[in-house]
Design an enzyme around this catalytic site. Structure first.
Site, PDB file in Angstrom:
ATOM      1  N   ASN A  29      -2.020   1.243   6.010  1.00  0.00           N
ATOM      2  CA  ASN A  29      -1.221   0.341   5.343  1.00  0.00           C
ATOM      3  C   ASN A  29      -0.600  -0.621   6.686  1.00  0.00           C
ATOM      4  OD1 ASN A  29       0.765  -0.952   4.013  1.00  0.00           O
ATOM      5  ND2 ASN A  29       2.297   0.548   3.817  1.00  0.00           N
ATOM      6  N   GLY A  30      -0.821  -2.056   6.296  1.00  0.00           N
ATOM      7  CA  GLY A  30      -0.590  -2.898   7.241  1.00  0.00           C
ATOM      8  C   GLY A  30      -1.737  -3.921   7.430  1.00  0.00           C
ATOM      9  N   CYS A  71       0.853  -1.307   0.009  1.00  0.00           N
ATOM     10  CA  CYS A  71       0.030   0.126  -0.146  1.00  0.00           C
ATOM     11  C   CYS A  71       0.676   1.329   0.110  1.00  0.00           C
ATOM     12  CB  CYS A  71      -0.858   0.326   1.228  1.00  0.00           C
ATOM     13  SG  CYS A  71      -1.968  -1.316   1.139  1.00  0.00           S
ATOM     14  N   GLU A 105       9.074 -13.934 -11.909  1.00  0.00           N
ATOM     15  CA  GLU A 105       8.169 -12.753 -11.345  1.00  0.00           C
ATOM     16  C   GLU A 105       7.767 -11.898 -12.426  1.00  0.00           C
ATOM     17  OE1 GLU A 105      10.045 -10.382  -8.425  1.00  0.00           O
ATOM     18  OE2 GLU A 105      11.740 -10.732  -9.139  1.00  0.00           O
ATOM     19  N   GLU A 109      18.567 -16.675  -8.381  1.00  0.00           N
ATOM     20  CA  GLU A 109      18.154 -15.467  -8.506  1.00  0.00           C
ATOM     21  C   GLU A 109      17.583 -15.360 -10.144  1.00  0.00           C
ATOM     22  OE1 GLU A 109      17.159 -13.073  -7.046  1.00  0.00           O
ATOM     23  OE2 GLU A 109      17.211 -11.412  -8.432  1.00  0.00           O
ATOM     24  N   TRP A 153      -2.887  -2.689  -1.729  1.00  0.00           N
ATOM     25  CA  TRP A 153      -2.391  -3.938  -2.223  1.00  0.00           C
ATOM     26  C   TRP A 153      -3.334  -4.840  -1.331  1.00  0.00           C
ATOM     27  CZ3 TRP A 153       0.390  -7.998  -0.065  1.00  0.00           C
ATOM     28  CH2 TRP A 153       1.001  -8.818  -0.705  1.00  0.00           C
TER      29      TRP A 153
HETATM   30  C1  AGP Z   1      12.739  -9.430  -6.081  1.00  0.00           C
HETATM   31  O1  AGP Z   1      12.943  -9.116  -7.196  1.00  0.00           O
HETATM   32  C2  AGP Z   1      11.462  -9.121  -5.230  1.00  0.00           C
HETATM   33  N1  AGP Z   1      11.613  -7.617  -5.323  1.00  0.00           N
HETATM   34  C3  AGP Z   1      11.511  -9.349  -3.775  1.00  0.00           C
HETATM   35  O2  AGP Z   1      11.812 -10.806  -3.727  1.00  0.00           O
HETATM   36  C4  AGP Z   1      12.158  -8.663  -2.891  1.00  0.00           C
HETATM   37  O3  AGP Z   1      13.692  -9.111  -3.207  1.00  0.00           O
HETATM   38  C5  AGP Z   1      12.075  -9.282  -1.440  1.00  0.00           C
HETATM   39  O4  AGP Z   1      10.565  -8.909  -1.228  1.00  0.00           O
HETATM   40  C6  AGP Z   1      12.912  -8.471  -0.233  1.00  0.00           C
HETATM   41  O5  AGP Z   1      12.845  -7.228  -0.403  1.00  0.00           O
HETATM   42  P1  AGP Z   1      13.610  -6.330   0.458  1.00  0.00           P
HETATM   43  O6  AGP Z   1      15.161  -6.545   0.056  1.00  0.00           O
HETATM   44  O7  AGP Z   1      13.142  -4.867   0.345  1.00  0.00           O
HETATM   45  O8  AGP Z   1      13.652  -6.665   1.885  1.00  0.00           O
END
Ligand code: AGP
Length: 608
Positions: free
Chosen positions: A100-101, A2, A488, A481, A76
């Site tokens: 948000n939350g 959000c 994704e 990765e 979201w």
């Molecule tokens: C990866 O492309 C995503 N954006 C997702 O896996 C992301 O790496 C994960 O949510 C962790 O986010 P952060 O690094 O902001 O904690």
């Protein structure tokens, strides 16, 4: 996740809110809405499922609203589907709020306050609005304090009260909020992207403190009914709006892939002193590297994959246990960490709630925590004992690219410093390691220069519902990765597999034309990996092979070869990462998908 924006001041609020929501779109969302305080102090509400442009078109069809204060939200979905009714803001009596939350005890509160029959949405946020309205008599601070004492879970609220025209109240628990009083008025948002057009000075709204925005001032109150004496630290934005714009690229993701060499230099060079890593300016003492007897890396998603690569590189050098845990699992696995553990917390946003919870658990276990974070002043950064800030600039695309590369650079530098202070590296070894890390940067440029060749390779993948990434050792860690990137943003089911493990079952899924992206850059397992590639080739797989420029490869082995510059084996991850990012990018593009905002995903996951 959000997005939140609030404004009160001399300017037209609707325009500011809609532009702010557009700037927050990158966070990932499925509906949007605004609430405006009218001249007669009535609160006007407009909210629509879909993109911000839907909301904007809807507002343009209504009677022009003149208002100088309001709140806006991109949702979201967590509780309740995607619909106009479930979109925020939510109104209940005199209260209008955005959230948000996740309120974890909203069911119990729904019964306790008998609000079930009043609900018009399926959201926990609307429950909070009704409860706040019941608690509200004539003092917003008293009502908000009472509400906060009831709630369990995470929240960032922005609230307007119908009889408090021009004022916006906010309170947060975990979900981030930043605020600023500027010459254009006072603003509050879930992240800096919405504030930058108006200010470079801001502060992070502290946890469990109430802020009240009036046109030219942001007041901060404690929950215990005292006026807050210690105003939050005013911080300065360390990047400009251009950095948050596409600058001529078709997508943020492609822009950010191109930015990686610069991001690597900005992260590494300020920390090189006489050829070795030096973290004095970061305030990171050598003691935390000397005194630990194990390292626990904790992260999610791409950040966790960076941890996997770092473990594979550093454990053989440091000769101490290095564990990597998915943050959402770590919290429940009774981790064997203690005061002799160095916990390295990796997070681009610094707000991922699973990672934040794991950080807090590491502290409870007495471990020293070192965060590797890209967003200055983020919650994880502020709560960790020490912070290594990466300098990638804002990463807007949901799919993480430059953040991954600089996370790796950070972890390589940390490992190098650790090896030096623990006597595993001589100064010469450390200089050599760092020099090779820097040599990886032009190798990334080289791969970026080959993007047209990679685009052709990607075209062979998009017809298949499945794709496999295989490798051994470090190449397997790199492939994790690659698989995440592809799935994704192209929605192709992709799996990373240890090349030697395929034949123990998964090879049953290999048939004619199934794309297999094989990574073979590690000399000590090269021959074995080639054998595994032959095994899948024999079963009809379409092979895209990533190998070094000096590798000898039978011409009939791979359908497509992508050559990687001859950097040292431990450093091939950097050009490989760029190649795998570009494969995913062009696959998504070829499928006409939303590259920067893939379905269901959010940039910063601040809900569990
Ligand atoms: C990866 O492309 C995503 N954006 C997702 O896996 C992301 O790496 C994960 O949510 C962790 O986010 P952060 O690094 O902001 O904690």
């Amino acid at each position: 996740m959000c997005g939140i924006i609030g404004y009160t001041g001399p300017l037209e609020a609707q325009k500011i809110l809609l532009e702010g929501l557009a700037g927050l779109e990158y966070r990932g969302y499925d509906s949007a809405g605004i609430a405006l305080c009218m001249e007669d102090s009535h609160i006007y509400l407009a909210k629509k499922a879909g993109k911000v442009k839907n909301l904007k078109e809807y507002c343009e069809q209504q009677v022009t609203i003149s208002s100088h204060s309001g709140i806006g939200h991109t949702r979201w979905a967590t509780h309740g589907g995607v619909s106009d009714m479930n979109a925020h803001p939510h109104r209940a009596g005199k209260v209008t709020l955005i959230h948000n939350g996740i309120i974890e005890n909203y069911h119990a509160l729904t019964e306790q306050f008998h609000v079930q029959d009043k609900l018009v949405s399926q959201t926990d946020s609307e429950v909070a609005a009704h409860i706040l309205d019941q608690l509200y008599e004539n003092d917003p601070l008293v009502a908000i304090r009472k509400l906060a004492s009831l709630l369990e879970g995470s929240y960032g609220f922005c609230i307007m009260f119908e009889d408090q025209p021009g004022a916006i109240y906010a309170i947060r628990n975990v979900s981030p909020l930043v605020a600023a009083a500027t010459h254009s008025g006072s603003l509050i948002a879930s992240d800096l992207t919405a504030l930058i057009p108006y200010t470079r000075e801001y502060f992070v709204v502290p946890e469990q403190r109430i802020v009240k925005l009036t046109p030219y001032k942001v007041h901060v109150y404690n929950l215990d009914d005292t006026f807050s004496k210690n105003y939050p630290e005013i911080m300065t934005v360390n990047w400009n709006m251009d950095a948050a714009m596409k600058n001529g690229f078709p997508h943020f993701m492609l822009k950010e892939i191109h930015e990686q060499p610069e991001a690597m230099q900005n992260t590494i060079l300020p920390r090189v002193n006489k050829g070795v890593p030096d973290f004095s300016d970061d305030g990171i003492p050598d003691e935390i590297f000397e005194n630990c007897n194990q390292v626990q890396i904790i992260a999610c998603g791409t950040a966790m994959h960076a941890g996997m690569v770092a473990r594979a590189i550093l454990q053989p050098v440091l000769r101490i246990p290095i564990s990597v845990s998915v943050a959402s699992e770590f919290r429940y696995e009774e981790p064997l960490i203690d005061k002799n553990t160095l916990a390295i917390i990796i997070s681009q946003s610094g707000e991922t709630i699973d990672t934040l919870a794991a950080l807090r658990l590491a502290h409870q276990c007495g471990s020293t925590t070192l965060a590797v974070v890209n967003v200055k002043g983020s919650t994880i950064a502020r709560e960790s004992d020490y912070v290594f800030y990466t300098h990638a600039g804002p990463e807007i695309a949901v799919a993480s690219t430059k953040a991954y590369s600089v996370q790796l650079a950070a972890l390589y530098m940390i490992g190098c410093r650790m090896a030096l202070v623990r006597g595993k590296y001589t100064k010469q070894d450390a200089c050599g390691f760092l020099a090779q890390l820097l040599d990886a940067i032009p190798a990334m440029e080289t791969i970026i220069g080959r993007k047209e060749q990679i685009k052709k390779a990607a075209a062979h993948i998009i017809q298949s519902p499945d794709a496999f990434f295989i490798g051994r050792g470090l190449d397997y860690a790199f492939s994790l990765e690659g698989a995440l990137k592809l799935k994704e943003i192209s929605y192709i089911h992709s799996e990373a597999y240890a090349a030697g493990e395929l034949k123990h079952g998964t090879i049953a899924l290999i048939s004619d034309h199934v794309p297999v992206i094989a990574i073979a850059t590690q000399q000590h397992v090269y021959a074995k990996t080639i054998s595994n590639i032959r095994e899948v080739k024999a079963r009809g797989a379409f092979i895209i092979l990533l190998v070094k420029e000096n590798a000898v490869v039978d011409s009939e082995l791979a359908d497509i070869q992508l050559r990687i510059p001859n950097v040292g084996d431990p450093f091939t991850v950097f050009p490989i990462a760029v190649a795998l990012q570009l494969i995913a990018y062009y696959a998504s593009l070829a499928k006409n998908l939303n590259v920067d905002q893939p379905r269901n995903l959010a940039k910063s996951v601040t809900v569990e």
